[in-house]
Enzyme design. Structure first.
Site, PDB file in Angstrom:
ATOM      1  N   CYS A 277     -14.868  -6.033  20.158  1.00 44.65           N
ATOM      2  CA  CYS A 277     -14.861  -5.287  18.913  1.00 44.65           C
ATOM      3  C   CYS A 277     -14.431  -3.865  19.261  1.00 44.65           C
ATOM      4  O   CYS A 277     -15.188  -3.107  19.867  1.00 44.65           O
ATOM      5  CB  CYS A 277     -16.236  -5.294  18.258  1.00 44.65           C
ATOM      6  SG  CYS A 277     -16.226  -4.452  16.668  1.00 44.65           S
TER       7      CYS A 277
ATOM      8  N   MET B 153     -18.044  -0.204  22.294  1.00 44.38           N
ATOM      9  CA  MET B 153     -17.364  -1.482  22.206  1.00 44.38           C
ATOM     10  C   MET B 153     -18.324  -2.602  22.607  1.00 44.38           C
ATOM     11  O   MET B 153     -19.099  -2.451  23.549  1.00 44.38           O
ATOM     12  CB  MET B 153     -16.160  -1.461  23.150  1.00 44.38           C
ATOM     13  CG  MET B 153     -15.248  -2.646  23.043  1.00 44.38           C
ATOM     14  SD  MET B 153     -13.863  -2.522  24.222  1.00 44.38           S
ATOM     15  CE  MET B 153     -12.992  -1.095  23.598  1.00 44.38           C
ATOM     16  N   CYS B 154     -18.272  -3.716  21.885  1.00 36.78           N
ATOM     17  CA  CYS B 154     -19.107  -4.863  22.247  1.00 36.78           C
ATOM     18  C   CYS B 154     -18.231  -6.097  22.421  1.00 36.78           C
ATOM     19  O   CYS B 154     -17.049  -6.099  22.080  1.00 36.78           O
ATOM     20  CB  CYS B 154     -20.192  -5.103  21.200  1.00 36.78           C
ATOM     21  SG  CYS B 154     -19.607  -5.762  19.641  1.00 36.78           S
ATOM     22  N   THR B 155     -18.826  -7.128  22.984  1.00 36.78           N
ATOM     23  CA  THR B 155     -18.139  -8.391  23.193  1.00 36.78           C
ATOM     24  C   THR B 155     -18.658  -9.398  22.181  1.00 36.78           C
ATOM     25  O   THR B 155     -19.868  -9.487  21.954  1.00 36.78           O
ATOM     26  CB  THR B 155     -18.421  -8.917  24.616  1.00 36.78           C
ATOM     27  OG1 THR B 155     -18.031  -7.928  25.554  1.00 36.78           O
ATOM     28  CG2 THR B 155     -17.658 -10.192  24.894  1.00 36.78           C
TER      29      THR B 155
ATOM     30  N   THR C 120     -22.603  -9.280  21.978  1.00 36.64           N
ATOM     31  CA  THR C 120     -23.389  -8.624  23.017  1.00 36.64           C
ATOM     32  C   THR C 120     -22.985  -7.163  23.013  1.00 36.64           C
ATOM     33  O   THR C 120     -21.817  -6.840  23.169  1.00 36.64           O
ATOM     34  CB  THR C 120     -23.107  -9.253  24.401  1.00 36.64           C
ATOM     35  OG1 THR C 120     -23.367 -10.660  24.321  1.00 36.64           O
ATOM     36  CG2 THR C 120     -23.978  -8.644  25.466  1.00 36.64           C
TER      37      THR C 120
END
Length: 185
Positions: free
Chosen positions: A40, A59-61, A77
């Protein structure tokens, strides 16, 4: 007075529903190609929580997988303090391919999620209309298969977010994070 207020509220609701109907969905949506790992890289929202927390966001996954009945399991996550947290969501398919619904078990909010556009191997632009008892909000997400994304995709994300009524203060390109600790990705 009461009738006038109800009329104004009715028009406001009608306007919100009409605006929601104008959000496009990816033509010829292919759900199997959307699955896999995404980052993201952009988030835009006019919600209160976003305004309060945007200075902390990174930023996330997100991992998307299809269920046997055609829904999507979405696992995000994201960094929180000195550790990572996971959030699992089940997006329920609708009659329109590329459009999903989700109800937050924690907040009771209802989410109308649309994959606006994607080329599946580089980026995905997703718009969500969120409704809860205290009001409604809009959220736009920009996903990328890598941590880097082209300036053209970032500009498209910003332009689309503004088209949804979001201001530049409500549009955020998320800063990079370090790698997730082992076993948490």
């Amino acid at each position: 007075m009461h009738t006038t207020l109800l009329g104004v509220l009715g028009l406001a609701l009608l306007g919100a529903l009409h605006a929601q109907d104008n959000i496009p969905v990816q033509t010829d949506f292919q759900q199997d190609k959307l699955t896999g790992r995404w980052y993201c890289v952009g988030l835009a929202s006019n919600s209160h929580w976003f305004k309060e927390k945007k200075h902390l966001m990174k930023m996330c996954t997100t991992t998307i997988s299809a269920t046997g009945d055609g829904n999507l399991e979405v696992t995000s996550t994201y960094p929180k303090g000195d550790h990572c947290e996971k959030r699992d969501s089940l997006y329920t398919k609708t009659e329109q391919p590329g459009r999903f619904s989700y109800t937050s078990p924690r907040w009771g909010s209802k989410h109308d999620i649309r994959v606006v556009e994607t080329n599946y191997d580089e980026y995905a632009l997703v718009a969500t209309q969120i409704s809860k008892s205290t009001g409604s909000s809009t959220m736009v997400l920009l996903y990328s298969r890598t941590k880097e994304i082209s300036p053209e995709r970032l500009e498209r994300f910003s332009k689309f977010s503004r088209e949804q009524g979001l201001t530049d203060d409500e549009i955020l390109v998320l800063p990079h994070t370090g790698e997730q600790p082992a076993g948490e990705a």
